[in-house]
Motif scaffolding. Structure first.
Motif: not given
Ligand code: BF8
Ligand code: SF4
Length: 666
Positions: A51-55, A59-62, A76-84
């Motif tokens: 996730c790179k949507v804020c500074f 955040c890299r989820l592993v 949330t993060i995968t869905a946001r990336n896909f929607a973007r």
């Protein structure tokens, strides 16, 4: 660590590409093919978990259960990336449509040099749909109103974009019930960007619903505007004979390659290469003539309308320069690799950027402006001619295939009944009887992470064998063209008995070239027409059809997949699953969307599995419609004498017999 280099055959199945890749290796030149070996995909990004949507981040989820600093989950993060990704793809396609609307407006006002309205009847039809009066009005006057109405769809804030009415009624009703009808093309893209900003929508299914809405604004909005207005300005495609692959470049002529997406520029360059003064100028420089060829979707646009040969698909862009025979590569927008100017430095090629949106360091920028289009096009052609004497060693692979592109939905309808009985009835009947088992749209890109064209080729060949009619756009279409599937004769060679019968009866190839990537809207229109014609259900989701993007790479492909799924289609995407980090999101896009909108996206890496799921889906849809089970043994016994006879004719007479006199002069 760098991976072991792949063999040439593992990089591409195309012999022309293989020859150029050997040349690149010999010259020690990198291409996307070799860079893909050196650059392993980031495993966190590839699965959608970065996730790179804020500074506070990135955040890299592993680890399972891990969240970002704000508490955002992997769902949330995968869905946001896909929607973007959907939003970016929809924006790119739709902006292409907007630019065509601006061109049409300039034509209407008499301010666009060199352009005209080539399909006034399509203009009148679209005007009717948009409630614009046409009686007693000049095409240019109508064009202004149509252009304004199209432009208004982009900035519309409330209500519904008008072209959704082209979808089956039950589909539109479902979208209304679910709140998925786009209010305005731009608005839905902005909405995605807003709700995926830090601290907004954090429910994955809800984020992806808005993804669908933005994608629908592309498919039934921006892209549909692009297709319609391109046809109005440059002509609605009808079949013609043309050629594909690097062998269309000419050793003795000035070669100009147009690459990108918008037909506005390429059509003018085509006009400019026919200028007698420039032809004479090329002669002065020692060339036999000026040759125009295309790459990517720009190529599809000029190929299907004007018969301009195609030098190849996405992964051919560097290979064309490697021939040493390209004087100018003229690019506009989308899918243009930044590697081009660097590569061009090793040869004499000049890379020319033309869009006010696209500049690339190292390239020459000659900005295009439709008000002075022809002048600019002539300037570009003159530069290319000037560059001809600078050529070094040339190696053009001697591979080119004949193709018959140009299957607009209008032509497909016309083809099945002529002027008086144009109809989708014969196609519906052929599907209902089982002569045609179902329809597959094999579309999308090349991706150097897999063997170029190999999965397109495998799927098309197997689908034809199984009596599945294949329609194609984008780089998939160019793959099939290069492979010889887009010819009437291909039916005899590759199609199963039922499909062969249908192709021979209509004279159509078993794989129909329907245009560029924005022209996937033509497929939506065909599916809607099939539903309207009757007998194959009341909605797109009931038709035995599947969309596949086996070698996809771009965000536009994600937008297309999302609008097709939101329109009721089953979509399979190859390569890898960009939301793999979350099983929940993977399931939302498949089972979740299927329950909600009847269509779904699945990510499938294995070509055999793609084929298996495709045929299983088609058969399940046939069964749900109570259609007879697919049985190839029933077909193929009628009419063989005629095709045998045609195949004995000389090539040119054969084309006449198969297609009527359709040869283009271009
Ligand atoms: O729009 S298929 S590589 S060229 S994105 Fe690009 Fe993919 Fe080709 Fe056309 Ni579409
Ligand atoms: Fe990290 Fe949350 Fe910011 Fe994303 S929005 S970068 S998960 S803190």
């Amino acid at each position: 660590m760098a991976k072991k280099p792949r063999t040439i055959e593992e990089r591409s199945i195309d012999p022309a590409a293989q020859e150029m890749l050997r040349r690149a290796d010999e010259l020690g030149i990198d291409t996307a093919f070799t860079r893909a070996e050196q650059m392993a995909p980031c495993p966190i990004g590839a699965t959608g978990m970065c996730c790179k949507v804020c500074f506070m981040g990135p955040c890299r989820l592993v680890r399972d259960g891990q969240t970002g600093i704000c508490g955002a989950t992997v769902e949330t993060i995968t869905a946001r990336n896909f929607a973007r990704a959907i939003a970016a793809g929809a924006a790119a396609h739709s902006d292409h449509g907007r630019d065509l609307a601006l061109t049409l407006l300039a034509v209407g006002k008499g301010e666009a040099q060199g352009y005209e309205i080539r399909d006034p009847s399509k203009l009148v039809r679209l005007a009717g749909e948009l409630s614009i009066p046409t009686d007693g009005r000049e095409p240019k006057e109508i064009a202004q109103d149509v252009a304004e109405a199209c432009l208004a769809q982009f900035g519309q804030q409330t209500g519904e974009i008008p072209m959704i009415e082209r979808a089956p009624t039950s589909r539109v009703e479902l979208w209304r019930k679910l709140g998925l009808v786009p209010r305005g093309i731009d608005r839905e893209v902005v909405d995605v960007l807003h709700r995926t900003h830090m601290g907004d929508d954090q429910d994955p299914a809800h984020i992806l619903d808005q993804g669908m809405r933005a994608a629908l604004g592309d498919g039934w909005g921006g892209s549909m505007v692009a297709t319609d207005l391109s046809d109005i300005l440059f002509g609605t495609p009808t079949p013609l004979v043309a050629q594909m692959n690097l062998g269309v470049l000419r050793e003795d002529s000035v070669n100009i390659v147009v690459h990108g997406h918008e037909p506005t520029l390429s059509e003018m360059i085509l006009a400019a290469i026919h200028d007698p003064e420039l032809i004479a100028y090329a002669g002065d420089k020692g060339a036999q003539g000026i040759n125009l060829a295309g790459i990517c979707c720009t190529s599809n646009e000029t190929l299907m309308r004007q018969g301009v040969p195609s030098a190849g698909n996405f992964l051919h862009q560097e290979l064309a320069i490697l021939t040493g025979a390209v004087e100018a590569m003229v690019v506009d927008v989308q899918c243009i690799m930044q590697a081009l100017p660097n590569l061009a430095e090793r040869f004499h090629t000049e890379v020319i950027t033309t869009s006010p949106k696209v500049m690339i360091s190292g390239a020459t920028h000659i900005q295009f402006d439709e008000h002075r289009a022809l002048e600019i096009a002539k300037e570009i052609v003159r530069r290319a001619v000037d560059n001809y004497p600078n050529r070094g060693e040339v190696q053009i692979p001697d591979f080119r295939s004949d193709v018959v592109p140009g299957f607009s939905h209008e032509y497909i309808e016309f083809m099945q009944g002529g002027t008086y009985r144009a109809s989708f009835r014969p196609l519906n009947d052929a599907i209902m009887s089982g002569r045609i088992r179902g329809v597959v749209a094999d579309v999308g890109c090349n991706n150097p992470r897999t063997t170029q064209d190999a999965t397109h080729n495998y799927l098309v060949r197997e689908l034809l064998k199984n009596d599945v009619l294949v329609v194609e756009t984008g780089c998939g279409a160019i793959a099939s063209g290069k492979l010889g599937y887009m010819l009437g004769e291909a039916a005899k060679e590759w199609a199963g008995p039922g499909l062969q019968e249908v192709c021979e009866a209509t004279g159509m190839p078993p794989v129909l070239h329907m245009g560029s990537c924005v022209d996937n809207t033509r497929i939506l229109t065909v599916l809607s027409a099939i539903v309207r014609e009757g007998g194959l259900g009341d909605d797109i989701s009931e038709v035995p059809a599947v969309g596949i993007a086996p070698e996809w790479m771009s965000e536009k492909a994600i937008s297309i997949a999302a609008y097709c799924a939101a329109s009721g289609a089953y979509v399979i995407m190859g390569i890898s699953n960009p939301v793999e980090g979350s099983q929940v999101v993977t399931d939302i896009l498949s089972q979740g969307w299927e329950e909600k909108v009847g269509g779904k996206i699945e990510f499938v890496v294995e070509p055999e599995e793609m084929l298996h799921r495709t045929l299983a889906h088609i058969d399940a849809k046939r069964a749900a419609l109570n259609l007879p089970e697919y049985n190839p043994a029933k077909w193929g016994k009628s009419g063989d004498w005629r095709i045998e006879q045609i195949l004995t004719l000389a090539a040119e007479e054969r084309e006449d017999a198969l297609y009527g006199r359709v040869r283009s002069d271009a």
